[in-house]
Design a protein around this motif. Structure first.
Motif, PDB file in Angstrom:
ATOM      1  N   LEU A  51     -19.793   5.442  -4.799  1.00 22.38           N
ATOM      2  CA  LEU A  51     -19.947   6.894  -4.881  1.00 22.38           C
ATOM      3  C   LEU A  51     -21.419   7.308  -4.911  1.00 22.38           C
ATOM      4  N   LEU A  52     -22.231   6.541  -5.627  1.00 20.41           N
ATOM      5  CA  LEU A  52     -23.641   6.901  -5.743  1.00 20.41           C
ATOM      6  C   LEU A  52     -24.399   6.698  -4.430  1.00 20.41           C
ATOM      7  N   ALA A  53     -23.903   5.798  -3.581  1.00 20.52           N
ATOM      8  CA  ALA A  53     -24.612   5.485  -2.341  1.00 20.52           C
ATOM      9  C   ALA A  53     -24.023   6.169  -1.123  1.00 20.52           C
ATOM     10  N   VAL A  54     -23.005   7.031  -1.316  1.00 19.80           N
ATOM     11  CA  VAL A  54     -22.307   7.588  -0.158  1.00 19.80           C
ATOM     12  C   VAL A  54     -23.181   8.573   0.630  1.00 19.80           C
TER      13      VAL A  54
ATOM     14  N   ARG B  59     -30.132  19.290  -4.185  1.00 26.16           N
ATOM     15  CA  ARG B  59     -29.022  20.250  -4.089  1.00 26.16           C
ATOM     16  C   ARG B  59     -27.663  19.560  -4.203  1.00 26.16           C
ATOM     17  N   LEU B  60     -27.620  18.256  -3.937  1.00 26.47           N
ATOM     18  CA  LEU B  60     -26.345  17.538  -4.027  1.00 26.47           C
ATOM     19  C   LEU B  60     -26.105  16.936  -5.412  1.00 26.47           C
ATOM     20  N   ARG B  61     -27.099  17.049  -6.273  1.00 26.02           N
ATOM     21  CA  ARG B  61     -26.972  16.429  -7.597  1.00 26.02           C
ATOM     22  C   ARG B  61     -25.722  16.891  -8.359  1.00 26.02           C
ATOM     23  N   PRO B  62     -25.405  18.211  -8.435  1.00 25.13           N
ATOM     24  CA  PRO B  62     -24.185  18.619  -9.154  1.00 25.13           C
ATOM     25  C   PRO B  62     -22.908  18.021  -8.553  1.00 25.13           C
ATOM     26  N   LEU B  63     -22.850  17.913  -7.220  1.00 25.73           N
ATOM     27  CA  LEU B  63     -21.674  17.330  -6.584  1.00 25.73           C
ATOM     28  C   LEU B  63     -21.545  15.850  -6.918  1.00 25.73           C
ATOM     29  N   VAL B  64     -22.672  15.144  -6.909  1.00 25.98           N
ATOM     30  CA  VAL B  64     -22.652  13.721  -7.256  1.00 25.98           C
ATOM     31  C   VAL B  64     -22.174  13.534  -8.690  1.00 25.98           C
ATOM     32  N   LEU B  65     -22.671  14.381  -9.600  1.00 30.73           N
ATOM     33  CA  LEU B  65     -22.254  14.299 -11.005  1.00 30.73           C
ATOM     34  C   LEU B  65     -20.748  14.504 -11.143  1.00 30.73           C
ATOM     35  N   ALA B  66     -20.227  15.503 -10.454  1.00 36.53           N
ATOM     36  CA  ALA B  66     -18.789  15.772 -10.542  1.00 36.53           C
ATOM     37  C   ALA B  66     -17.984  14.611  -9.996  1.00 36.53           C
ATOM     38  N   ALA B  67     -18.482  13.951  -8.938  1.00 31.68           N
ATOM     39  CA  ALA B  67     -17.740  12.851  -8.321  1.00 31.68           C
ATOM     40  C   ALA B  67     -17.720  11.609  -9.204  1.00 31.68           C
ATOM     41  N   VAL B  68     -18.838  11.305  -9.855  1.00 28.91           N
ATOM     42  CA  VAL B  68     -18.914  10.057 -10.625  1.00 28.91           C
ATOM     43  C   VAL B  68     -18.466  10.229 -12.069  1.00 28.91           C
ATOM     44  N   GLN B  69     -18.300  11.468 -12.511  1.00 31.73           N
ATOM     45  CA  GLN B  69     -17.989  11.737 -13.923  1.00 31.73           C
ATOM     46  C   GLN B  69     -16.794  10.947 -14.469  1.00 31.73           C
ATOM     47  N   PRO B  70     -15.627  10.876 -13.768  1.00 28.31           N
ATOM     48  CA  PRO B  70     -14.509  10.100 -14.330  1.00 28.31           C
ATOM     49  C   PRO B  70     -14.825   8.615 -14.488  1.00 28.31           C
ATOM     50  N   LEU B  71     -15.532   8.033 -13.505  1.00 25.77           N
ATOM     51  CA  LEU B  71     -15.870   6.616 -13.595  1.00 25.77           C
ATOM     52  C   LEU B  71     -16.888   6.343 -14.697  1.00 25.77           C
ATOM     53  N   VAL B  72     -17.843   7.237 -14.858  1.00 25.34           N
ATOM     54  CA  VAL B  72     -18.839   7.061 -15.920  1.00 25.34           C
ATOM     55  C   VAL B  72     -18.153   7.068 -17.286  1.00 25.34           C
ATOM     56  N   ARG B  73     -17.185   7.984 -17.461  1.00 33.02           N
ATOM     57  CA  ARG B  73     -16.445   8.022 -18.735  1.00 33.02           C
ATOM     58  C   ARG B  73     -15.642   6.747 -18.919  1.00 33.02           C
TER      59      ARG B  73
END
Length: 450
Positions: free
Chosen positions: A245-248, A276-290
């Motif tokens: 996800l982080l490298a997509v 500008r993509l930082r908020p989208l990246v955060l939303a995408a990785v949030q479940p895995l980070v938790r």
């Protein structure tokens, strides 16, 4: 001052000690309820059952810990963080912790829109969680069958692999060696395939021993800042998914480092990409980070170095224990090769003897950490040899002895223990049975280096 343009009819719960704030929000949200603390909100939502998933929770004076606690509820409410005016806040931290949005409370129109959007997103997420949980329950029977099949394959494969490894230690013609290496490679591929077929459900861990070099071997735009060859254990499926996800994003780069501290370690991931993509990246990785128990440092991105996103994931460092010195007493040559191969695969050293008398002589001559003793042998059987070893003076008479027996009833085990043996391994010997007994006798020393 809050400037309303429209009202929102969804269930809204305000967590705030400010009664004035509730009065200002009431025109926007008919039926608005208020509690003073996060603890009170948790109690109320837990008692609400499925309806908690339809609630939008407005969190005043927020903390990341409070957002995380609310996001762990099942079903989870939609959390919208109310930011006080004129102060800097870690918006990214709140989003990563599980909030659907974070914004000031003064713009009524924006707040209404945010509440409606947050509720829709959270309801979709809750429906997805429910569907995944139901799918996982439906797969339980298949998982049981696959586990049984995997155990059967392992029971047949482990002795074959041990015999192949033993044969490769012998003098061989080049053609013979090539064929045995092909058998070994095929067995390893079969073992890997069986492991990959085991279902991994949402939130379940596929714990593996890893290194950063192996984790990033086939990845692009990833660099390692430190600890490339340090071994650690972690949720391999979750970590690989997070890296993907982080490298997509095209042009994004990722750097990793590992800091061991005793048996604990911390994996740091730093991602550089479009601001500008930082908020989208955060939303995408949030479940895995938790899922991985990770967090974002509170200092936020490093502006001087570009747009960085930093994640820290706790893992466990691998501390290799010292190898065990094992005396294996077994008269059957095939059984001896298989058992010795199992111990060598775990990194331990093995000395072999072919009957009880040879085993007694070896135990008298030098000190071992463990003796594995077949019960039925010529010259001197295992029971007699164990009693003779127990009669030796000093430490030689106290070494742990494990019976290797074809007996299956409690009486056989009792006779072994009466002869002075500490535990029993039942034939056919498997790697799982060996690991279980070793873990009982030598906690933490099952797998040695090598």
């Amino acid at each position: 001052m809050i400037q309303p343009r429209s009202a929102v009819t969804e269930a809204v719960l305000l967590v705030s000690q400010a009664a004035a704030l509730a009065g200002g929000l009431a025109p926007l949200f008919p039926g608005l309820a208020r509690v003073d603390t996060v603890a009170a909100a948790l109690d109320r939502l837990r008692g609400g059952g499925a309806a908690a998933g339809d609630t939008v929770l407005l969190l005043d004076a927020p903390t990341v810990a409070a957002v995380e606690a609310l996001a762990r509820l099942e079903p989870a409410p939609a959390v919208v963080v109310l930011l006080p005016d004129g102060l800097g806040h870690d918006v990214a931290g709140f989003i990563a912790a599980g909030a659907q949005d974070a914004l000031p409370s003064g713009d009524g129109n924006a707040l209404c829109s945010a509440v409606s959007a947050a509720r829709r997103r959270q309801m979709r997420e809750n429906r997805l969680r429910t569907a995944l949980a139901e799918a996982q329950r439906d797969r339980a029977e298949a998982a049981t069958l696959l586990d049984a099949a995997g155990a059967a394959v392992a029971a047949a494969l482990d002795p074959m692999m041990a015999l192949t490894a033993a044969a490769l230690e012998s003098p061989l013609l080049p053609r013979q060696q090539d064929r045995l290496l092909a058998v070994q490679a095929a067995g390893a591929a079969l073992r890997t395939t069986m492991a990959a077929l085991r279902p991994v459900g949402p939130g379940a861990e596929a714990v593996e021993s890893l290194t950063l070099a192996a984790l990033t071997a086939d990845a692009k735009a990833m660099s390692i800042e430190g600890g490339a060859e340090e071994e650690f254990t972690g949720d391999a499926v979750g970590l690989r998914g997070l890296l993907t996800l982080l490298a997509v994003e095209a042009g994004a780069s990722l750097s990793l480092s590992l800091r061991p501290a005793g048996d604990a370690a911390e994996l740091t991931l730093r991602r550089r990409g479009s601001a500008r993509l930082r908020p989208l990246v955060l939303a995408a990785v949030q479940p895995l980070v938790r899922r991985l128990g990770g967090h974002l440092p509170t200092d936020g991105p490093d502006g001087a170095a570009g747009e960085w996103l930093t994640l820290r994931i706790p893992v466990r460092a691998v501390l290799r224990p010292a190898a065990l010195s094992v005396l294996l007493v077994e008269d059957n040559p095939i059984g001896r090769l298989v058992a010795a191969g199992f111990f060598k695969a775990l990194g331990h050293t093995v000395t072999t003897a072919e009957d009880g008398a040879q085993g007694l002589a070896a135990a008298t001559d030098r000190r071992f950490d463990l003796i594995v003793m077949d019960v039925q042998m010529p010259v001197m059987d295992g029971h007699e040899a164990a009693r003779a070893i127990r009669a030796l003076p000093g430490a030689a008479g106290r070494v742990p002895i494990v019976a290797l027996t074809a007996g299956t009833d409690a009486g056989d085990d009792a006779r072994c223990r009466a002869a002075g043996m500490d535990d029993c391994l039942h034939k056919p010997l498997t790697m799982d049975r060996l690991r279980t007994v070793l873990e009982r006798l030598f906690p933490g020393r099952v797998q040695a280096g090598g």
